[in-house]
Design an enzyme around this catalytic site. Sequence first.
Site, mmCIF file in Angstrom:
data_model
loop_
_atom_site.group_PDB
_atom_site.id
_atom_site.type_symbol
_atom_site.label_atom_id
_atom_site.label_comp_id
_atom_site.label_asym_id
_atom_site.label_seq_id
_atom_site.Cartn_x
_atom_site.Cartn_y
_atom_site.Cartn_z
ATOM 1 N N MET A 109 0.846 -1.191 0.000
ATOM 2 C CA MET A 109 0.000 0.000 0.000
ATOM 3 C C MET A 109 0.885 1.245 0.000
ATOM 4 S SD MET A 109 -3.076 -1.161 -0.031
ATOM 5 C CE MET A 109 -4.272 -0.009 0.659
ATOM 6 N N CYS A 110 0.246 2.359 -0.209
ATOM 7 C CA CYS A 110 0.992 3.591 -0.406
ATOM 8 C C CYS A 110 0.237 4.713 0.297
ATOM 9 C CB CYS A 110 1.099 3.900 -1.883
ATOM 10 S SG CYS A 110 1.640 2.492 -2.849
ATOM 11 N N GLU A 111 0.835 5.874 0.311
ATOM 12 C CA GLU A 111 0.154 7.048 0.859
ATOM 13 C C GLU A 111 0.042 8.119 -0.208
ATOM 14 O OE1 GLU A 111 -0.350 8.170 4.429
ATOM 15 O OE2 GLU A 111 0.177 6.274 5.373
ATOM 16 N N VAL B 178 3.904 8.387 -1.601
ATOM 17 C CA VAL B 178 5.038 7.563 -1.163
ATOM 18 C C VAL B 178 4.635 6.114 -1.335
ATOM 19 C CG1 VAL B 178 6.150 9.225 0.389
ATOM 20 C CG2 VAL B 178 4.463 7.632 1.315
ATOM 21 N N ASN C 218 -3.335 4.613 -4.705
ATOM 22 C CA ASN C 218 -3.079 3.799 -3.513
ATOM 23 C C ASN C 218 -3.991 2.591 -3.599
ATOM 24 O OD1 ASN C 218 -4.664 3.096 -1.029
ATOM 25 N ND2 ASN C 218 -2.967 4.053 0.011
#
Lengths: 257, 257
Positions: free
Chosen positions: B1-3, B78, B108
């Site tokens: 996962m990402c932000e 990110v 995301n």
Amino acid sequence: MCELLGMSANVPTDICFSFKGLKERGGNTGPHKDGWGIAFYQGKGVTTFKDAQASHQSEVAKLVTDYPIKSNVVVGHVRQANRGRVALENTHPFTRELWGRYWTYAHNGQLKDYKSLPQGRFKAVGTTDSESAFCFILSELAARYPDKPPARKQLFRLIKKLSDRLKQQGVFNLLLSDGEYLFCYCSTKLHWITRRAPFGTAQLSDVDVDIDFSQETTPNDVVTIVATLPLTTNERWQAMAPGEACLFKAGEKVELL
Amino acid sequence: MCELLGMSANVPTDICFSFKGLKERGGNTGPHKDGWGIAFYQGKGVTTFKDAQASHQSEVAKLVTDYPIKSNVVVGHVRQANRGRVALENTHPFTRELWGRYWTYAHNGQLKDYKSLPQGRFKAVGTTDSESAFCFILSELAARYPDKPPARKQLFRLIKKLSDRLKQQGVFNLLLSDGEYLFCYCSTKLHWITRRAPFGTAQLSDVDVDIDFSQETTPNDVVTIVATLPLTTNERWQAMAPGEACLFKAGEKVELL
């Protein structure tokens, strides 16, 4: 007019030394104060630093000078605006995706009647002659080869032919890359140098800085730098002739025709 | 996962404060160590800083934190890699030109069967599910409207519909912008906050930093920040519902449906 800077290397190499020279031409030793940009390829990926400010004053340009970003292909530019106002969307280099590769382009010169260039799949975002010419080249390529590129020779011969056509509309010095190849076209001025072992010391023209490449490289490194005008005083740069194209891959010149 | 991190503002605004929080999640307070990127629009132009390194260690991220780049729209990300190896070509945000505008996208989540998404005019350069989904959206838009966009409502309703479809293949939280509008789609989690006069003080969650916005703004400023999770502890963020889309322009939420 503007200044171009390109690099092709067989190992990831930073361009801090050459960029240090180029940056000074962006508003200090040269009049090219209307923005600057530089694209770094790492594999098929590319990251571009650009700024509508003069490079010799830019904080971002300072980072690019001081922080060694290792790359195999670089396309850089400092701008003196002629067509198109000073704005980020008019700042080179420009990048578009075609055939699943990022193509990055920078132009030095000025083109007449650029608004009459046929537009195809690619459309200019800004108002420069340069970006219109880039979109024209890519649109022509995409129209002929919609899904995948032709063989390398065929592709770059076609790009040379399109460059010849654009040269008829004015001054068209060009750097173009897909991250693997660096294509250079000379309309009025473009110089290149290939550095390989045994490496020596080079002295920048625009600022009192020298570098001993033998301390920075391994014996197998091959690095070609392309610039509007030679960036160093004590090395022998190759001047390209008007209408000449060069193609580089992994630092080496490859046959185009 | 990402932000994800997005911004829409009615005056050129820097994002140093919010990015300071996000950056820490890139390998320090969060596990998102596999690259980061942030795109800044100035008018129709866009410049993107990206790096396959962890943001909390990156020199380039340090510049973005310390040097106020003023912008009306920001799209940042990110990454914690799931689909696609850690490489520059797999680093968000991704940008493509359509209709003479740069479209910038960050995702995301994780999508199943993304290789079966129909490909059209736009092709992925890297190997992520995210970039495939982006190319799918733009190819669909270009197929229906090859030359120019439809009216704003029609356009973003279609983008919402395409997002609904992608959500069926997994988790699809999205930021997408053309430099004027910021489109946000929530599949599982996405939060936003609009700051306007009277401005107060905000305290970051991820690092011990606060800011008094009243010292940094004028009374007419309207700034919306969008993030996967709230970035501050003492403000009230709006949580979006799964399947909900929001559209912002110049800091204000505009009606989508």
